[in-house]
Design an enzyme around this catalytic site. Structure first.
Site, PDB file in Angstrom:
ATOM      1  N   HIS A 125       0.903  -1.303   0.113  1.00  0.00           N
ATOM      2  CA  HIS A 125       0.007   0.144   0.105  1.00  0.00           C
ATOM      3  C   HIS A 125       0.911   1.197   0.076  1.00  0.00           C
ATOM      4  CE1 HIS A 125       0.657  -1.163   4.246  1.00  0.00           C
ATOM      5  NE2 HIS A 125       0.681   0.064   4.536  1.00  0.00           N
ATOM      6  N   HIS A 144       0.723   5.005   1.217  1.00  0.00           N
ATOM      7  CA  HIS A 144       0.152   6.151   2.202  1.00  0.00           C
ATOM      8  C   HIS A 144       0.019   7.570   1.136  1.00  0.00           C
ATOM      9  CE1 HIS A 144       0.230   4.171   6.044  1.00  0.00           C
ATOM     10  NE2 HIS A 144       1.265   3.424   5.406  1.00  0.00           N
TER      11      HIS A 144
HETATM   12  P1  AMP Z   1       1.509   0.326   7.228  1.00  0.00           P
HETATM   13  O1  AMP Z   1       2.070   0.487   8.850  1.00  0.00           O
HETATM   14  O2  AMP Z   1       2.676   1.091   6.414  1.00  0.00           O
HETATM   15  O3  AMP Z   1       1.506  -1.202   7.078  1.00  0.00           O
HETATM   16  O4  AMP Z   1       0.334   1.139   7.366  1.00  0.00           O
HETATM   17  C1  AMP Z   1      -0.979   0.289   7.592  1.00  0.00           C
HETATM   18  C2  AMP Z   1      -2.120   1.514   7.611  1.00  0.00           C
HETATM   19  O5  AMP Z   1      -3.190   0.821   7.368  1.00  0.00           O
HETATM   20  C3  AMP Z   1      -2.042   2.084   8.837  1.00  0.00           C
HETATM   21  O6  AMP Z   1      -1.718   3.564   8.511  1.00  0.00           O
HETATM   22  C4  AMP Z   1      -3.310   1.981   9.548  1.00  0.00           C
HETATM   23  O7  AMP Z   1      -3.937   3.013  10.052  1.00  0.00           O
HETATM   24  C5  AMP Z   1      -4.059   1.695   8.472  1.00  0.00           C
HETATM   25  N1  AMP Z   1      -5.207   0.602   8.660  1.00  0.00           N
HETATM   26  C6  AMP Z   1      -5.376  -0.371   9.337  1.00  0.00           C
HETATM   27  N2  AMP Z   1      -6.664  -1.044   9.347  1.00  0.00           N
HETATM   28  C7  AMP Z   1      -7.088  -0.416   8.524  1.00  0.00           C
HETATM   29  C8  AMP Z   1      -8.621  -0.482   8.090  1.00  0.00           C
HETATM   30  N3  AMP Z   1      -9.425  -1.373   8.562  1.00  0.00           N
HETATM   31  N4  AMP Z   1      -9.073   0.303   7.139  1.00  0.00           N
HETATM   32  C9  AMP Z   1      -8.383   1.612   6.711  1.00  0.00           C
HETATM   33  N5  AMP Z   1      -6.940   1.631   7.428  1.00  0.00           N
HETATM   34  C10 AMP Z   1      -6.416   0.767   7.927  1.00  0.00           C
END
Ligand code: AMP
Length: 138
Positions: A102, A104
Site C-alpha cells: 500500500h 500512504h
Molecule cells: P503500514 O503500517 O504502512 O502497514 O500502514 C497500514 C495502515 O493501515 C496504517 O496507517 C493503519 O492506520 C491503516 N489501517 C489499518 N486497518 C485499517 C482499516 N481497516 N481500514 C483502513 N486503514 C487501516
C-alpha cells in the site's frame, strides 16, 4: 513470508470488511486510513495479492503508481494542500503493519504536524465526509 490472505486489506478487497472508499478500478482500490496521521490520509492498494514492493509485479506496480498520482491529485485539491507526502513501508523493521502492498497519501502544509502512524481511530462520520470530498474531485 507467504502472503497472508487474512490481512485486513485482503478482507476489504473481498468485501468482508468495510472501508471509506474514494476510488476503484480493475487494478487498485483507494480508501481512507482509519487511523489517519493527518486529515485526508488515504491509502492506495493494488488488488493483486502482494505483500510488499519486493514481490510486486512490475506491471501491477505501474498501474498502482498511476492511481497513486490520481488519488494524490484529488487529495491535494480536496484538502487544499500545498504538499503531498507519499509513504510506503516494506517489512516490519520499516514499520509495515499490514502486509498487503500500500501507498500512504498524506496532505502536508506548514505548521501541520502528522501524528504517529496507525495509532488513533478516527470518527467514522468524519472519514466518510473526507472520502466524499476526495470522490467529488477525483
Ligand atoms: P503500514 O503500517 O504502512 O502497514 O500502514 C497500514 C495502515 O493501515 C496504517 O496507517 C493503519 O492506520 C491503516 N489501517 C489499518 N486497518 C485499517 C482499516 N481497516 N481500514 C483502513 N486503514 C487501516
Amino acid at each position: 513470508m507467504a502472503y497472508d490472505d487474512q490481512n485486513i486489506f485482503a478482507k476489504i478487497l473481498r468485501g468482508e470488511a468495510s472501508a471509506f472508499k474514494v476510488y476503484e478500478d480493475e487494478f487498485s482500490l483507494a480508501f481512507m486510513d482509519v487511523m489517519p496521521q493527518v486529515d485526508g490520509h488515504t491509502l492506495v492498494i493494488p488488488k493483486d495479492a502482494t505483500e510488499s514492493l519486493h514481490q510486486a509485479d512490475p506491471g501491477i506496480l505501474a498501474r498502482t503508481i498511476v492511481n497513486v498520482q490520481k488519488v494524490a491529485d484529488a487529495v491535494k485539491e480536496a484538502f487544499d494542500s500545498p504538499g503531498i507526502m507519499i509513504a510506503q513501508l516494506n517489512g516490519q523493521a520499516a514499520g509495515q503493519t499490514v502486509f498487503h502492498l500500500h501507498f500512504h497519501v498524506l496532505p502536508r502544509k506548514d505548521g501541520l504536524d502528522a501524528s504517529m502512524h496507525a495509532r488513533e481511530m478516527a470518527d467514522f462520520a468524519v472519514l466518510e465526509d473526507h472520502a466524499a470530498r476526495i470522490r467529488a474531485v477525483i
